[in-house]
Design a protein around this motif. Structure first.
Motif, PDB file in Angstrom:
ATOM      1  N   ALA A 109      14.641  10.319   8.593  1.00  0.00           N
ATOM      2  CA  ALA A 109      13.625   9.393   9.086  1.00  0.00           C
ATOM      3  C   ALA A 109      12.518   9.188   8.051  1.00  0.00           C
ATOM      4  N   MET A 110      12.121  10.254   7.354  1.00  0.00           N
ATOM      5  CA  MET A 110      11.092  10.106   6.330  1.00  0.00           C
ATOM      6  C   MET A 110      11.584   9.277   5.162  1.00  0.00           C
ATOM      7  N   ALA A 111      12.876   9.389   4.829  1.00  0.00           N
ATOM      8  CA  ALA A 111      13.426   8.537   3.779  1.00  0.00           C
ATOM      9  C   ALA A 111      13.312   7.070   4.167  1.00  0.00           C
ATOM     10  N   VAL A 112      13.661   6.772   5.426  1.00  0.00           N
ATOM     11  CA  VAL A 112      13.505   5.400   5.920  1.00  0.00           C
ATOM     12  C   VAL A 112      12.045   4.989   5.900  1.00  0.00           C
ATOM     13  N   ALA A 113      11.163   5.905   6.350  1.00  0.00           N
ATOM     14  CA  ALA A 113       9.739   5.592   6.433  1.00  0.00           C
ATOM     15  C   ALA A 113       9.149   5.295   5.061  1.00  0.00           C
ATOM     16  N   PHE A 114       9.518   6.064   4.050  1.00  0.00           N
ATOM     17  CA  PHE A 114       8.957   5.844   2.721  1.00  0.00           C
ATOM     18  C   PHE A 114       9.470   4.541   2.107  1.00  0.00           C
ATOM     19  N   VAL A 115      10.719   4.198   2.384  1.00  0.00           N
ATOM     20  CA  VAL A 115      11.232   2.903   1.902  1.00  0.00           C
ATOM     21  C   VAL A 115      10.470   1.757   2.557  1.00  0.00           C
ATOM     22  N   VAL A 116      10.291   1.855   3.875  1.00  0.00           N
ATOM     23  CA  VAL A 116       9.551   0.812   4.593  1.00  0.00           C
ATOM     24  C   VAL A 116       8.113   0.741   4.102  1.00  0.00           C
ATOM     25  N   ALA A 117       7.469   1.902   3.897  1.00  0.00           N
ATOM     26  CA  ALA A 117       6.088   1.921   3.415  1.00  0.00           C
ATOM     27  C   ALA A 117       5.982   1.306   2.026  1.00  0.00           C
ATOM     28  N   ALA A 118       6.951   1.614   1.163  1.00  0.00           N
ATOM     29  CA  ALA A 118       6.923   1.044  -0.193  1.00  0.00           C
ATOM     30  C   ALA A 118       7.047  -0.476  -0.145  1.00  0.00           C
ATOM     31  N   LEU A 119       7.968  -0.973   0.680  1.00  0.00           N
ATOM     32  CA  LEU A 119       8.118  -2.424   0.809  1.00  0.00           C
ATOM     33  C   LEU A 119       6.865  -3.061   1.394  1.00  0.00           C
ATOM     34  N   THR A 120       6.214  -2.347   2.301  1.00  0.00           N
ATOM     35  CA  THR A 120       4.996  -2.874   2.916  1.00  0.00           C
ATOM     36  C   THR A 120       3.867  -3.003   1.895  1.00  0.00           C
ATOM     37  N   CYS A 121       3.815  -2.080   0.948  1.00  0.00           N
ATOM     38  CA  CYS A 121       2.727  -2.071  -0.028  1.00  0.00           C
ATOM     39  C   CYS A 121       2.943  -3.036  -1.188  1.00  0.00           C
ATOM     40  N   VAL A 122       4.149  -3.567  -1.345  1.00  0.00           N
ATOM     41  CA  VAL A 122       4.440  -4.453  -2.488  1.00  0.00           C
ATOM     42  C   VAL A 122       3.507  -5.660  -2.518  1.00  0.00           C
ATOM     43  N   PRO A 123       3.313  -6.404  -1.407  1.00  0.00           N
ATOM     44  CA  PRO A 123       2.396  -7.556  -1.491  1.00  0.00           C
ATOM     45  C   PRO A 123       0.974  -7.165  -1.869  1.00  0.00           C
ATOM     46  N   THR A 124       0.495  -6.028  -1.378  1.00  0.00           N
ATOM     47  CA  THR A 124      -0.854  -5.578  -1.720  1.00  0.00           C
ATOM     48  C   THR A 124      -0.967  -5.273  -3.205  1.00  0.00           C
ATOM     49  N   VAL A 125       0.052  -4.604  -3.757  1.00  0.00           N
ATOM     50  CA  VAL A 125       0.030  -4.270  -5.181  1.00  0.00           C
ATOM     51  C   VAL A 125       0.079  -5.542  -6.029  1.00  0.00           C
ATOM     52  N   LEU A 126       0.945  -6.484  -5.678  1.00  0.00           N
ATOM     53  CA  LEU A 126       1.043  -7.728  -6.448  1.00  0.00           C
ATOM     54  C   LEU A 126      -0.260  -8.521  -6.400  1.00  0.00           C
ATOM     55  N   SER A 127      -0.883  -8.562  -5.205  1.00  0.00           N
ATOM     56  CA  SER A 127      -2.163  -9.268  -5.104  1.00  0.00           C
ATOM     57  C   SER A 127      -3.238  -8.562  -5.925  1.00  0.00           C
ATOM     58  N   GLY A 128      -3.254  -7.229  -5.869  1.00  0.00           N
ATOM     59  CA  GLY A 128      -4.247  -6.485  -6.629  1.00  0.00           C
ATOM     60  C   GLY A 128      -4.078  -6.660  -8.129  1.00  0.00           C
ATOM     61  N   LEU A 129      -2.847  -6.649  -8.603  1.00  0.00           N
ATOM     62  CA  LEU A 129      -2.607  -6.823 -10.041  1.00  0.00           C
ATOM     63  C   LEU A 129      -2.954  -8.232 -10.499  1.00  0.00           C
ATOM     64  N   ALA A 130      -2.835  -9.191  -9.578  1.00  0.00           N
ATOM     65  CA  ALA A 130      -3.164 -10.575  -9.929  1.00  0.00           C
ATOM     66  C   ALA A 130      -4.656 -10.856  -9.800  1.00  0.00           C
ATOM     67  N   GLY A 131      -5.421  -9.856  -9.356  1.00  0.00           N
ATOM     68  CA  GLY A 131      -6.858 -10.063  -9.229  1.00  0.00           C
ATOM     69  C   GLY A 131      -7.282 -10.750  -7.956  1.00  0.00           C
ATOM     70  N   ARG A 132      -6.357 -10.866  -6.989  1.00  0.00           N
ATOM     71  CA  ARG A 132      -6.701 -11.509  -5.714  1.00  0.00           C
ATOM     72  C   ARG A 132      -7.041 -10.445  -4.683  1.00  0.00           C
TER      73      ARG A 132
END
Length: 609
Positions: A109-132
């Motif tokens: 379950a934690m393996a699933v949770a960490f994959v889901v959490a990583a996918l969830t954070c991708v838009p935030t990371v991309l926006s942060g790197l783009a300065g938005r």
């Protein structure tokens, strides 16, 4: 006494109290142990006083509570957790085997949770790197967080295993049996971890060192890793709570998929009044919670490095931008839920006036259940049971949270121990003592739901007490009790009360989860979790028996999560005790290469599941 010493003593006393409670279970149980053993082992023997006295002697219960507790505690220290009252065999091997199954399931379950959490954070990371500017996790993470484990497990069982036939529905015999229960546990957990980490990342990317690093020519992956390094210390303690919370969520999941794990073992031990097995299982869960907390503390210190010795308090990062439509999701979900309830309140929830498992029609919008009762009526009237009981629990938690929170550092131990106990585990203990009932379910949820309010109160007491106009009051001759009652409590009461009201839908879900497991209200009460449990056996040929209660639970879940998110968006800051409960103890500063002090971002407080 200094705060650090008080907190340490508080932790020791809280742990000791829990151990004493576990050891006293044979005497707290409403049923006499000798009758339980007589029914299980010697069904052909009469319940005469002589036979009962002999059984008490066999169990070693004739020495009195103190002697029995001392014998149990000394046995635990030597690895002897007692003998099962039902089977007559040592309980430790069976409990350890069940614990191994549960740990395997939790790992998947934690393996699933960490994959889901990583996918969830991708838009935030991309926006942060783009300065938005980013506001943290989006609707997908909120939707995953809103799914109760027992409801998701039932849906996966019906759709994937029964209707599609892609995976086995029951058992624990191979890797294919792990997939569905791991998804049922990991998807909500991953959504919650993703929300926490995404919010912390959004705060980290708004700090000035990110722009400095970009101008200095650091690569985008390195900046992203540095932001993750900045965000993790503030949320890793909460992630540990999510991991511990998987233990409570595993109980209904193991029950739905017939997995021989620790949660299902505890549920069976409580139903059979096998107190030694229940004691061993709960004690192991307490040890697991302690290990998770210790590992989280070590990981946090490792991430912070030398800065972990700093005594500076955490400084919140810039909050996300405000959203004008913060009210949309809670308004829609709350409106739909209210309409569903009102439509059922004007119908009879107990009359068996319809055909058994009658299909939906104009007369029966949600069809009839296996007893011919109107499902819509039972869902509407079930709101009075579920939400009414939740309102009483929230009121009790508010009072307890205020009383415990004003004690300052002395509240540390009770809050930490209570946070580590999921409502379902508390429900199992209450059932072992008093049997299943609505009052027992309310008591179980109350016992473990006051801690966030106490942490919030403690944080506000510290903040208000540090204000200049409050600090000068003792110099003017105002006593501590008068300051507390006349200044501090009136100031914090509206904020803590609002926090308590926001927890109402989540509390209703906890009560429904106990009802689903048969630990709460009993038939024929139209409680939502009980309705779902009654209809799950007929879902293949009459799916409408579960659509009503499932829809109500989903709407309540969405309302609970959206209220929490909307409150953050509306106010532009994390609600309640984020800084106190999420980042315990001294919180340091990290220093960027340019020499700029970087404050630790404070994440959202997790939704208690």
């Amino acid at each position: 006494m200094r705060g650090g010493a008080a907190a340490l003593i508080s932790r020791a006393l809280a742990f000791t109290a829990v151990v004493v409670l576990i050891g006293a279970l044979p005497w707290l149980s409403g049923n006499s142990p000798e009758y339980t053993v007589l029914r299980a082992r010697y069904a052909d023997r009469p319940a005469t006083p002589e036979v009962l006295a002999q059984i008490r002697a066999e169990l070693g219960l004739d020495g009195g509570p103190v002697a029995v507790f001392a014998d149990w505690a000394s046995g635990v220290l030597t690895g002897d957790f007692g003998t099962s009252w039902i089977s007559g065999r040592p309980v430790l091997p069976g409990v350890v085997d069940a614990m191994g199954v549960s740990l395997t399931l939790m790992g998947a379950a934690m393996a699933v949770a960490f994959v889901v959490a990583a996918l969830t954070c991708v838009p935030t990371v991309l926006s942060g790197l783009a300065g938005r500017p980013a506001r943290g996790a989006g609707a997908a993470a909120a939707a995953l967080t809103a799914l109760p484990e027992f409801l998701l497990a039932a849906v996966l069982l019906i759709v994937v295993a029964v209707w599609a036939g892609w995976l086995p529905p029951y058992g624990w015999r191979g890797p294919e049996h792990v997939i569905l229960p791991a998804l049922a546990l990991g998807l909500p957990g991953g959504g919650l971890i993703g929300r926490l980490l995404s919010t912390a990342l959004a705060g980290a990317f708004t700090e000035r060192w990110v722009h400095t690093w970009a101008v200095a020519g650091h690569s985008r992956p390195r900046i992203a890793l540095a932001a993750l390094h900045r965000a993790l210390p503030g949320v890793i303690g909460q992630i540990a709570l999510v991991v511990v919370g998987l233990t409570g969520g595993a109980v209904p999941v193991e029950e739905v998929f017939a997995i021989p794990g620790l949660g299902r073992t505890l549920l069976g031990a409580a139903a059979a009044q096998d107190i030694p097995a229940l004691q061993a299982g709960v004690l192991l869960l307490l040890v697991l919670a302690g290990i998770c907390g210790a590992l989280a503390a070590l990981a946090r210190r490792a991430l912070l490095g030398p800065a972990a010795r700093s005594g500076d308090l955490p400084v919140p990062g810039p909050p996300p931008g405000r959203r004008r439509t913060w009210w949309a999701v809670p308004a829609v979900s709350g409106g739909l839920l209210l309409g569903l309830i009102l439509a059922g309140l004007f119908r009879d929830p107990y009359a068996s006036a319809h055909g058994r498992l009658a299909a939906p029609s104009w007369a029966l919008p949600l069809g009839a259940d296996a007893a011919g009762r109107d499902v819509l009526a039972r869902v509407g009237h079930g709101a009075l049971d579920t939400l009414g009981l939740a309102l009483a629990v929230v009121a009790a938690c508010l009072v307890i949270g205020l009383v415990v929170g004003v004690s300052g550092a002395w509240s540390t131990g009770p809050v930490e121990v209570t946070n580590a106990a999921p409502p379902i585990i508390a429900g199992i203990l209450v059932v072992a003592v008093a049997g299943p009932s609505a009052a027992g379910a309310a008591l179980a949820v109350t016992l473990v739901s006051w801690a966030p309010l106490a942490a919030h109160t403690a944080a506000l007491v510290a903040e208000i007490s540090a204000r200049p106009y409050v600090r000068v009051l003792p110099l003017l001759g105002v006593g501590r009790a008068r300051i507390l009652a006349g200044t501090v409590l009136p100031t914090l009461l509206p904020e803590v009360t609002r926090h308590a009201i926001l927890r109402l839908p989540g509390t209703a879900l906890a009560i429904a989860g106990l009802g689903f497991l048969g630990l709460g209200q009993q038939p024929p009460a139209p409680e939502w979790g009980l309705l779902l449990a009654e209809g799950i056996g007929y879902v293949e040929r009459a799916p409408w028996t579960v659509l009503g209660p499932a829809g109500a639970l989903v709407l309540a879940s969405v309302l609970a999560v959206s209220l929490s998110s909307a409150d953050v968006a509306r106010r532009g800051a994390p609600p309640g005790p984020a800084s106190a409960a999420a980042v315990p103890g001294p919180s340091p500063e990290l220093v960027a290469p340019a020499g700029e002090a970087v404050p630790v971002p404070v994440p959202l407080e997790p939704v208690r599941r």
